[in-house]
Design a protein around this motif. Structure first.
Motif, PDB file in Angstrom:
ATOM      1  N   LEU A   1       0.650  -1.263  -0.046  1.00  0.00           N
ATOM      2  CA  LEU A   1      -0.030  -0.120   0.133  1.00  0.00           C
ATOM      3  C   LEU A   1       0.933   1.206   0.079  1.00  0.00           C
ATOM      4  N   LEU A   2       0.404   2.411  -0.690  1.00  0.00           N
ATOM      5  CA  LEU A   2       1.110   3.689  -0.609  1.00  0.00           C
ATOM      6  C   LEU A   2       0.887   4.213   0.646  1.00  0.00           C
ATOM      7  N   PRO A   3       1.835   4.860   1.573  1.00  0.00           N
ATOM      8  CA  PRO A   3       1.342   5.317   2.819  1.00  0.00           C
ATOM      9  C   PRO A   3       0.800   6.463   2.728  1.00  0.00           C
ATOM     10  N   THR A   4       0.839   7.514   1.647  1.00  0.00           N
ATOM     11  CA  THR A   4       0.412   8.737   1.748  1.00  0.00           C
ATOM     12  C   THR A   4      -1.170   8.491   1.097  1.00  0.00           C
ATOM     13  N   LEU A   5      -1.558   7.587   0.771  1.00  0.00           N
ATOM     14  CA  LEU A   5      -2.888   7.624   0.327  1.00  0.00           C
ATOM     15  C   LEU A   5      -3.981   6.676   1.212  1.00  0.00           C
ATOM     16  N   THR A   6      -5.202   7.323   1.273  1.00  0.00           N
ATOM     17  CA  THR A   6      -6.069   6.534   2.206  1.00  0.00           C
ATOM     18  C   THR A   6      -6.383   5.316   1.922  1.00  0.00           C
ATOM     19  N   ALA A   7      -7.414   4.316   2.641  1.00  0.00           N
ATOM     20  CA  ALA A   7      -7.605   3.259   2.038  1.00  0.00           C
ATOM     21  C   ALA A   7      -8.209   3.283   0.946  1.00  0.00           C
ATOM     22  N   LEU A   8      -9.214   4.264   0.634  1.00  0.00           N
ATOM     23  CA  LEU A   8      -9.979   4.147  -0.501  1.00  0.00           C
ATOM     24  C   LEU A   8      -9.100   4.604  -1.661  1.00  0.00           C
ATOM     25  N   GLU A   9      -8.235   5.572  -1.557  1.00  0.00           N
ATOM     26  CA  GLU A   9      -7.336   6.043  -2.621  1.00  0.00           C
ATOM     27  C   GLU A   9      -6.449   4.783  -3.010  1.00  0.00           C
ATOM     28  N   ASN A  10      -6.000   3.854  -1.970  1.00  0.00           N
ATOM     29  CA  ASN A  10      -5.096   2.734  -2.373  1.00  0.00           C
ATOM     30  C   ASN A  10      -6.123   1.738  -3.159  1.00  0.00           C
ATOM     31  N   ILE A  11      -7.180   1.630  -2.849  1.00  0.00           N
ATOM     32  CA  ILE A  11      -8.304   0.657  -3.481  1.00  0.00           C
ATOM     33  C   ILE A  11      -8.503   0.936  -4.918  1.00  0.00           C
TER      34      ILE A  11
ATOM     35  N   PRO B   1     -14.310   3.926 -11.260  1.00  0.00           N
ATOM     36  CA  PRO B   1     -14.697   2.534 -10.598  1.00  0.00           C
ATOM     37  C   PRO B   1     -16.486   2.641 -10.716  1.00  0.00           C
ATOM     38  N   ASP B   2     -16.980   1.409 -10.786  1.00  0.00           N
ATOM     39  CA  ASP B   2     -18.171   1.190 -10.625  1.00  0.00           C
ATOM     40  C   ASP B   2     -18.663   1.287  -9.415  1.00  0.00           C
ATOM     41  N   ARG B   3     -19.394   2.358  -9.014  1.00  0.00           N
ATOM     42  CA  ARG B   3     -19.615   2.702  -7.621  1.00  0.00           C
ATOM     43  C   ARG B   3     -20.391   1.625  -6.876  1.00  0.00           C
ATOM     44  N   ALA B   4     -21.371   1.272  -7.659  1.00  0.00           N
ATOM     45  CA  ALA B   4     -22.287   0.142  -6.881  1.00  0.00           C
ATOM     46  C   ALA B   4     -21.305  -0.883  -6.511  1.00  0.00           C
ATOM     47  N   TRP B   5     -20.558  -1.330  -7.500  1.00  0.00           N
ATOM     48  CA  TRP B   5     -19.548  -2.593  -7.114  1.00  0.00           C
ATOM     49  C   TRP B   5     -18.583  -2.351  -6.120  1.00  0.00           C
TER      50      TRP B   5
ATOM     51  N   VAL C   1     -18.069  -4.361  -2.620  1.00  0.00           N
ATOM     52  CA  VAL C   1     -16.398  -4.791  -2.210  1.00  0.00           C
ATOM     53  C   VAL C   1     -16.377  -4.538  -0.733  1.00  0.00           C
ATOM     54  N   VAL C   2     -16.154  -3.084  -0.709  1.00  0.00           N
ATOM     55  CA  VAL C   2     -15.917  -2.384   0.687  1.00  0.00           C
ATOM     56  C   VAL C   2     -16.825  -3.114   1.893  1.00  0.00           C
ATOM     57  N   GLU C   3     -18.087  -3.304   1.595  1.00  0.00           N
ATOM     58  CA  GLU C   3     -19.052  -4.038   2.348  1.00  0.00           C
ATOM     59  C   GLU C   3     -18.524  -5.454   2.823  1.00  0.00           C
ATOM     60  N   THR C   4     -18.293  -6.080   1.621  1.00  0.00           N
ATOM     61  CA  THR C   4     -17.579  -7.611   1.824  1.00  0.00           C
ATOM     62  C   THR C   4     -16.448  -7.580   2.638  1.00  0.00           C
ATOM     63  N   VAL C   5     -15.519  -6.838   2.466  1.00  0.00           N
ATOM     64  CA  VAL C   5     -14.456  -6.823   3.165  1.00  0.00           C
ATOM     65  C   VAL C   5     -14.509  -5.988   4.437  1.00  0.00           C
ATOM     66  N   GLY C   6     -15.468  -5.596   5.139  1.00  0.00           N
ATOM     67  CA  GLY C   6     -15.612  -4.611   6.215  1.00  0.00           C
ATOM     68  C   GLY C   6     -14.858  -3.488   6.286  1.00  0.00           C
ATOM     69  N   LEU C   7     -14.728  -2.720   5.481  1.00  0.00           N
ATOM     70  CA  LEU C   7     -13.845  -1.490   5.553  1.00  0.00           C
ATOM     71  C   LEU C   7     -14.507  -0.194   5.551  1.00  0.00           C
ATOM     72  N   GLY C   8     -15.843  -0.323   5.575  1.00  0.00           N
ATOM     73  CA  GLY C   8     -16.804   0.838   5.655  1.00  0.00           C
ATOM     74  C   GLY C   8     -16.241   2.147   6.539  1.00  0.00           C
TER      75      GLY C   8
ATOM     76  N   GLN D   1      -5.210  -3.593   6.564  1.00  0.00           N
ATOM     77  CA  GLN D   1      -4.164  -3.245   5.617  1.00  0.00           C
ATOM     78  C   GLN D   1      -4.423  -4.269   4.403  1.00  0.00           C
ATOM     79  N   GLN D   2      -4.202  -5.519   4.803  1.00  0.00           N
ATOM     80  CA  GLN D   2      -4.531  -6.760   4.038  1.00  0.00           C
ATOM     81  C   GLN D   2      -5.969  -6.670   3.307  1.00  0.00           C
ATOM     82  N   ARG D   3      -6.835  -6.254   4.124  1.00  0.00           N
ATOM     83  CA  ARG D   3      -8.159  -5.984   3.755  1.00  0.00           C
ATOM     84  C   ARG D   3      -8.272  -5.094   2.658  1.00  0.00           C
ATOM     85  N   VAL D   4      -7.615  -3.919   2.809  1.00  0.00           N
ATOM     86  CA  VAL D   4      -7.406  -3.017   1.655  1.00  0.00           C
ATOM     87  C   VAL D   4      -6.893  -3.526   0.420  1.00  0.00           C
TER      88      VAL D   4
END
Length: 260
Positions: A111-121, A132-136, A140-147, A162-165
């Motif tokens: 992961l890039l340390p200067t980016l947020t989780a969403l930006e890394n995704i 990105p397809d926003r609905a998808w 995905v975010v819901e599936t991995v529990g990163l909301g 971090q691995q979830r990201v």
């Protein structure tokens, strides 16, 4: 094609092949220093299936994954992602294939340390100039529990988070196949179980295809199928594995290796 696990769409995906190796050979060095890492391996990875690759150190499991993912060159035989033959592809085409068709998860989170989780995704899609397809992405975010963690940077996240990201990043572009190389190797058992559960759910709920290299029988038990390598060849496979059954099979290989 829908991602639901019911009806005709699921039946089609269940029988389709996401990646295939045919007589795949990988040789390092020449002459007396030559090492045959893969010896005419033939194997298919079906869509919407979770496959684990196991074997002793030096068996060729990581080499097989790297060749199938276009990360390493092939000495002989064939490797395909869907209908795309990797052999002979120029660097630009390989890069495009990896970007558009393949997701990667490694032991190091990358992961890039200067980016947020969403930006890394979303980074791979941002680089490719695709939205990105926003609905998808939300699914995905819901599936991995990163909301609740999307605005956090990697330093603000635990190793498991971090691995979830990294898992979400691999899923976000809807690749044809995800290759995971020891994805829980840097995690404690609880975080590792969470990540494996997310991978399992991505197959069951999102219709994803996952191929994972692991040395851990417990990790392999999350898969639908385990392929065993030894000395660069596929020597066995197991459907619906349990940790105990995988461990017994690995012990048998070790015993055979000591007596050969």
């Amino acid at each position: 094609m829908t991602t639901t696990l019911s009806g005709v769409a699921t039946a089609t995906r269940a029988t389709a092949v996401a990646a295939r190796a045919t007589d795949l050979t990988k040789v390092y060095g020449q002459g007396e220093t030559q090492v045959v890492a893969l010896d005419a391996v033939s194997v298919a990875f079906r869509q919407s299936q979770f496959t684990a690759i196991m074997g002793p150190s030096g068996s060729g499991k990581s080499t097989l994954m790297h060749c199938m993912a276009g990360l390493d060159s092939i000495s002989g035989g064939s490797a395909r992602i869907g209908e795309m033959e990797l052999t002979g592809l120029k660097d630009k085409k390989l890069t495009q294939l990896r970007r558009d068709k393949i997701g990667f998860i490694f032991q190091a989170f990358n992961l890039l340390p200067t980016l947020t989780a969403l930006e890394n995704i979303t980074l791979p899609m941002d680089i490719a100039g695709r939205k990105p397809d926003r609905a998808w992405l939300d699914r995905v975010v819901e599936t991995v529990g990163l909301g609740g963690r999307l605005k956090h940077r990697p330093a603000q996240l635990s190793g498991g988070q971090q691995q979830r990201v990294a898992v979400a990043r691999a899923l976000a572009s809807r690749p044809e196949i995800i290759f995971a190389d020891e994805p829980t190797g840097n995690l404690d058992s609880r975080s590792g179980a969470e990540v494996l559960g997310f991978l399992r759910n991505s197959v069951r709920e999102l219709g994803q295809t996952v191929v994972m290299v692991t040395h851990d029988p417990v990790a392999a038990s999350y898969a639908d199928r385990v392929v065993f390598l030894a000395d660069g060849r596929i020597v066995d496979e197991m459907a619906d594995p349990t940790a105990d059954a995988v461990l017994d099979r690995m012990k048998a290989f070790d015993a055979k290796g000591r007596t050969s």
